[in-house]
Design an enzyme around this catalytic site. Structure first.
Site, mmCIF file in Angstrom:
data_model
loop_
_atom_site.group_PDB
_atom_site.id
_atom_site.type_symbol
_atom_site.label_atom_id
_atom_site.label_comp_id
_atom_site.label_asym_id
_atom_site.label_seq_id
_atom_site.Cartn_x
_atom_site.Cartn_y
_atom_site.Cartn_z
ATOM 1 N N LEU A 169 -14.546 -5.697 -27.443
ATOM 2 C CA LEU A 169 -14.616 -5.095 -26.105
ATOM 3 C C LEU A 169 -13.314 -5.273 -25.326
ATOM 4 O O LEU A 169 -13.323 -5.560 -24.135
ATOM 5 C CB LEU A 169 -15.804 -5.651 -25.306
ATOM 6 C CG LEU A 169 -17.189 -5.451 -25.924
ATOM 7 C CD1 LEU A 169 -18.261 -5.910 -24.948
ATOM 8 C CD2 LEU A 169 -17.420 -4.006 -26.346
ATOM 9 N N HIS A 182 0.829 -1.195 0.000
ATOM 10 C CA HIS A 182 0.000 0.000 0.000
ATOM 11 C C HIS A 182 0.872 1.258 0.000
ATOM 12 O O HIS A 182 2.091 1.212 0.183
ATOM 13 C CB HIS A 182 -0.940 -0.005 1.198
ATOM 14 C CG HIS A 182 -2.024 -1.022 1.088
ATOM 15 N ND1 HIS A 182 -3.014 -1.161 2.034
ATOM 16 C CD2 HIS A 182 -2.292 -1.959 0.133
ATOM 17 C CE1 HIS A 182 -3.836 -2.132 1.677
ATOM 18 N NE2 HIS A 182 -3.412 -2.630 0.522
ATOM 19 N N CYS A 195 -1.686 -1.006 7.485
ATOM 20 C CA CYS A 195 -0.811 0.161 7.389
ATOM 21 C C CYS A 195 -0.825 0.977 8.683
ATOM 22 O O CYS A 195 0.175 1.630 9.013
ATOM 23 C CB CYS A 195 -1.238 1.033 6.215
ATOM 24 S SG CYS A 195 -0.944 0.244 4.617
ATOM 25 N N GLY A 239 -26.414 -0.969 -26.920
ATOM 26 C CA GLY A 239 -26.849 0.053 -27.884
ATOM 27 C C GLY A 239 -27.840 1.048 -27.301
ATOM 28 O O GLY A 239 -27.949 1.232 -26.087
ATOM 29 N N ARG A 296 -11.343 1.976 -21.244
ATOM 30 C CA ARG A 296 -11.618 0.562 -20.965
ATOM 31 C C ARG A 296 -10.616 -0.017 -19.975
ATOM 32 O O ARG A 296 -10.976 -0.859 -19.151
ATOM 33 C CB ARG A 296 -11.592 -0.241 -22.268
ATOM 34 C CG ARG A 296 -12.756 0.060 -23.198
ATOM 35 C CD ARG A 296 -12.655 -0.737 -24.499
ATOM 36 N NE ARG A 296 -13.788 -0.475 -25.377
ATOM 37 C CZ ARG A 296 -13.982 -1.080 -26.546
ATOM 38 N NH1 ARG A 296 -13.110 -1.984 -26.981
ATOM 39 N NH2 ARG A 296 -15.047 -0.785 -27.281
ATOM 40 N N ASP A 315 -22.735 -5.678 -34.206
ATOM 41 C CA ASP A 315 -21.377 -5.133 -34.300
ATOM 42 C C ASP A 315 -20.287 -6.166 -34.069
ATOM 43 O O ASP A 315 -19.141 -5.949 -34.455
ATOM 44 C CB ASP A 315 -21.189 -4.008 -33.281
ATOM 45 C CG ASP A 315 -22.069 -2.806 -33.563
ATOM 46 O OD1 ASP A 315 -22.822 -2.837 -34.554
ATOM 47 O OD2 ASP A 315 -22.005 -1.834 -32.784
ATOM 48 N N GLU A 361 1.286 3.751 2.074
ATOM 49 C CA GLU A 361 2.037 4.085 3.284
ATOM 50 C C GLU A 361 3.331 3.275 3.378
ATOM 51 O O GLU A 361 4.384 3.803 3.770
ATOM 52 C CB GLU A 361 1.186 3.836 4.531
ATOM 53 C CG GLU A 361 -0.077 4.677 4.609
ATOM 54 C CD GLU A 361 -1.295 3.983 4.022
ATOM 55 O OE1 GLU A 361 -2.394 4.157 4.575
ATOM 56 O OE2 GLU A 361 -1.162 3.257 3.001
#
Length: 342
Positions: A203, A44, A83, A283, A183, A199, A46
């Site tokens: 993705l 983390h 932490c 859509g 994304r 389509d 810290e």
């Protein structure tokens, strides 16, 4: 604290489901150590900041130092030790916190630990900036659903597909690259049945370096063919339907009720799967459903200078929508909206 927030943002797209956290350690108004949470499962902020102090040879200054951290130090054992315990062990003088942690595993316990150890604690510094940075994390714990971003591209005359519903490249290359960057920053990406069928989207984030989101598709009657890119097992995919639960490779079929509350049912399941954010890419029917229920936190619309005269109309924005930002991206205009104001 502003520097700590800058550092925290460097973890965007890498730390979910953890929050983005930055930490700055100061001795007599001089920064002696910095760190941020770099990726999920790693140390983390810290810990990285304290290690930075140690590597610079300033460890003896920690008992006279102030720690600025963007989120309450954790108090429980997760992927890493607490932490709060580290800061107590190093006998730091003061801890200044941007936001309290909404996670019930922490939620004030880190602050309590520090105070009981005799460390001065100050909270709420630049708290609005901190909440904005970690909007996904706060939305997830406070509203018990993912942070929802609705995104579409429309022509100058307000269409998102041609009259035959064929795939249509509306936005320019710069806009498409930016969308692929987005994304990598969200946990999941969603399309409806018609978009998946018409389509055949991948993705993924092939135009930007970063992780691929979880692909999500709504296919109530399971009519989508398994030859679509969505079912190629190249990345984790969730297919929500009304009939079956099944695991097939990297694809999970999830049965839910498609009644009048289906969006609520759907979002509840995503929450239980610890998905903190979702980018809804279409859509028109699916986007409008989210808009009608006012189930969104952001809307991002690319507007092309090109017109097609006929086609599928873009979703209708609700009245009272708040404008966040408007900017030029290549040949397009990008407009970002926030929540509805009453």
């Amino acid at each position: 604290m502003r520097r700590a927030l800058e550092l925290a943002a460097l973890g965007r797209g890498e730390v979910s489901p953890n929050p983005m956290v930055g930490c700055v350690i100061v001795y007599e108004n001089q920064i002696i150590g910095e760190g941020w949470h770099r990726r999920y499962g790693d140390w983390h902020a810290e810990v990285n900041a304290v290690n930075d102090v140690i590597q610079k040879g300033f460890v003896d200054l920690l008992p006279q130092s102030t720690v600025y951290v963007t989120l309450e130090p954790c108090s429980h054992f997760g992927k890493t030790p607490p932490c709060a315990d580290l800061l107590i062990e190093k006998k730091v003088k003061r801890v200044v916190i941007c936001n309290d942690d909404p996670n019930p595993l922490v939620a004030g316990k880190g602050i309590q630990k520090l105070q009981e150890a005799g460390i001065e604690v100050i909270t709420g510094i630049l708290s609005e900036e901190g909440r904005k940075l970690n909007a996904r994390f706060f939305t997830f714990f406070e509203l018990k659903r993912p942070y929802i971003i609705l995104k579409w591209a429309e022509t100058a005359d307000g269409f998102i597909a041609d009259e035959h519903k064929h795939p249509l490249s509306i936005s320019c290359l710069q806009s498409r690259i930016l969308n692929h960057q987005w994304r990598t920053e969200e946990d999941a990406i969603l399309v409806g049945t018609n978009t998946a069928q018409n389509d055949n989207p991948q993705l993924n984030a092939r135009l930007w370096a970063g992780h691929n989101p979880v692909r999500v598709v709504l296919d109530r009657t399971l009519r989508l063919p398994d030859t679509l890119h969505l079912f190629d097992n190249t990345q984790k995919t969730l297919c929500y339907n009304a009939f079956r639960n099944e695991e097939k490779g990297s694809t999970t079929f999830v049965q839910i009720d498609f009644d009048e509350n289906f969006l609520t049912n759907f979002l509840r399941d995503l929450y239980e799967r610890k998905i903190q954010s979702i980018l809804v890419e279409g859509g028109a029917i699916l986007l409008q459903a989210f808009l009608n229920e006012e189930l969104f936190d952001e809307i991002r619309v690319f507007k092309s200078p090109n017109a097609i005269k006929k086609g599928t109309a873009a979703p209708l924005l609700p009245t009272g929508i708040g404008l966040i930002q408007q900017e030029k991206v290549g040949d397009d205009w990008l407009t970002k909206y926030g929540g509805v104001t009453r």
